[in-house]
Motif scaffolding. Structure first.
Motif, mmCIF file in Angstrom:
data_model
loop_
_atom_site.group_PDB
_atom_site.id
_atom_site.type_symbol
_atom_site.label_atom_id
_atom_site.label_comp_id
_atom_site.label_asym_id
_atom_site.label_seq_id
_atom_site.Cartn_x
_atom_site.Cartn_y
_atom_site.Cartn_z
ATOM 1 N N SER A 191 36.485 35.045 35.941
ATOM 2 C CA SER A 191 37.160 36.108 36.595
ATOM 3 C C SER A 191 38.089 35.521 37.885
ATOM 4 O O SER A 191 39.224 36.050 37.611
ATOM 5 C CB SER A 191 36.491 37.672 37.361
ATOM 6 O OG SER A 191 37.329 37.842 37.828
ATOM 7 N N LYS A 192 37.813 34.834 38.735
ATOM 8 C CA LYS A 192 37.711 34.266 39.608
ATOM 9 C C LYS A 192 38.748 32.816 39.435
ATOM 10 O O LYS A 192 40.362 33.235 40.064
ATOM 11 C CB LYS A 192 37.419 33.583 40.535
ATOM 12 C CG LYS A 192 37.926 33.330 42.476
ATOM 13 C CD LYS A 192 38.017 33.969 42.819
ATOM 14 C CE LYS A 192 38.496 34.001 44.000
ATOM 15 N NZ LYS A 192 39.198 34.157 45.440
ATOM 16 N N GLU A 199 41.978 35.267 37.745
ATOM 17 C CA GLU A 199 42.786 35.844 39.319
ATOM 18 C C GLU A 199 43.701 34.832 40.115
ATOM 19 O O GLU A 199 44.944 35.036 40.545
ATOM 20 C CB GLU A 199 41.541 36.447 39.982
ATOM 21 C CG GLU A 199 42.279 37.419 41.892
ATOM 22 C CD GLU A 199 41.197 37.734 42.438
ATOM 23 O OE1 GLU A 199 41.530 37.706 43.293
ATOM 24 O OE2 GLU A 199 40.243 37.856 41.539
ATOM 25 N N TYR A 228 47.477 34.759 40.339
ATOM 26 C CA TYR A 228 48.599 35.292 41.903
ATOM 27 C C TYR A 228 49.684 33.666 41.565
ATOM 28 O O TYR A 228 50.227 33.940 42.350
ATOM 29 C CB TYR A 228 47.505 34.963 42.456
ATOM 30 C CG TYR A 228 47.935 35.368 43.881
ATOM 31 C CD1 TYR A 228 48.725 36.213 44.267
ATOM 32 C CD2 TYR A 228 48.214 34.040 44.804
ATOM 33 C CE1 TYR A 228 49.261 36.212 46.167
ATOM 34 C CE2 TYR A 228 48.963 34.154 45.903
ATOM 35 C CZ TYR A 228 49.277 35.427 46.543
ATOM 36 O OH TYR A 228 50.243 35.505 48.192
#
Length: 336
Positions: free
Chosen positions: A317-318, A321, A325
């Protein structure tokens, strides 16, 4: 108190003995060919429109370091191009979307021009077989340049053994002579089955691939990795090591803190070189685990065992993300 003094004296003697084995005779460089490293590298911004696909740095006139931009792939690997009198060696071919050939050709042709030569044989070899180090293979195999004849070494154990003359993998060492430039090769499986380290006798640089660099050291075979690190410690015990150069930077300049996986732009990244002390620090950490894989953060790198026991939804998930970004802001990461 006397026992404490005795213990301290013994420890000091052991330390000085281990250090002296790799000392050189005079404080004048000891015959090691010198070079320089930049204070900072291009990473992937802050504005990708301004970033070249590759940063090419001349360590000295016969050693070039190429770094792929994070704007093309977040892995941002380092490649190493070494020239001898008879042939050159390129270690790795980069990650996805690298477009390596133009930057490589420019560097080689510049070297040829400076040395008043018209051609050279180029060995293309690998630190290991992962895709962020072999993605440019097909591009270089297809390269048609009369000034550069390519001898390609596939990233397999058998091809690596044959080329470097390693009779007994992974215990034996191998070598390659580029022409008055001998490179020692040490088999270091653990990160990958075909991982190798190269020691350049001319510059005393130890190239460690993905087995030691400022970042997360992914360990896929823990016993093999521990044995490989011991092999590197033993190999370098009686040799000067000017730098340890790996293939990535993932650590920040803040001790114990790394960038998230997938980071394109790393404005405050750790310096590339490590010292032999990092090998000894890794050795101590591995021994302290007593054969049980565990993630351990050290000052300049982390031990990062992989496998089912270490898989985390939070990590994936990180990564997503971070990628979302930074790709959204890749054209101007100075803006929020």
């Amino acid at each position: 108190m006397a026992k404490v003094r005795l213990a301290f004296s013994v420890a000091a003697i052991v330390l000085l003995t281990s250090i002296s084995q790799a000392q050189i005779s005079e404080p004048n460089g000891g015959g090691i060919r010198q070079g320089n490293l930049p204070l900072a590298w291009n990473t992937g911004g802050p504005k990708c429109m301004e970033m070249p696909e590759w940063q090419v740095h001349e360590y000295n006139p016969d050693l070039f370091i190429l770094r792929q931009s994070g704007c093309t792939d977040f892995e941002k690997p380092f490649l190493y191009l070494l020239f001898g009198k008879e042939r050159a060696l390129l270690l790795d071919t980069g990650s996805r979307n690298g477009n390596l050939a133009p930057a490589l050709q420019h560097a080689v042709h510049q070297w040829l021009s400076r040395n008043k030569r018209t051609s050279i044989s180029l060995v293309v070899a690998h630190s290991h077989s992962h895709s962020d180090h072999t993605a440019g293979d097909a591009e270089l195999k297809a390269l048609k340049d009369p000034a550069i004849s390519i001898d390609f070494v596939p990233a397999t154990v058998e091809a690596t053994k044959k080329f470097y003359g390693i009779a007994n993998w992974p215990e034996d060492h191998g070598s390659v002579d580029l022409g008055d430039r001998m490179i020692d090769v040490i088999a270091i499986p653990g990160h990958d089955t075909v991982s190798v380290a190269l020691y350049d006798r001319q510059t005393a640089i130890l190239f460690t691939g993905d087995s030691l660099y400022p970042g997360r050291i992914y360990i896929r075979d823990f016993p093999a990795f521990a044995a490989s690190n011991t092999r590197l410690v033993n190999f370098t015990e009686d040799k000067p090591v000017s730098h340890i150069l790996g293939c990535h930077i993932e650590e920040t300049r803040t001790p114990y803190l790394d960038y998230p996986v997938g980071t394109i732009y790393q404005p405050d990244e750790h310096e590339l070189p490590l010292s032999r002390g990092a090998l000894l620090e890794m050795q101590s950490a591995l021994q302290s685990l007593n054969g049980t894989p565990k993630r351990v953060a050290l000052r300049d790198f982390s031990l990062w065992p992989t496998g089912p026991a270490f898989r985390s939804n939070d990590e994936q998930s990180k990564f997503k993300e971070t990628q979302e970004y930074q790709r959204k802001h890749m054209w101007d990461q100075t803006q929020p």
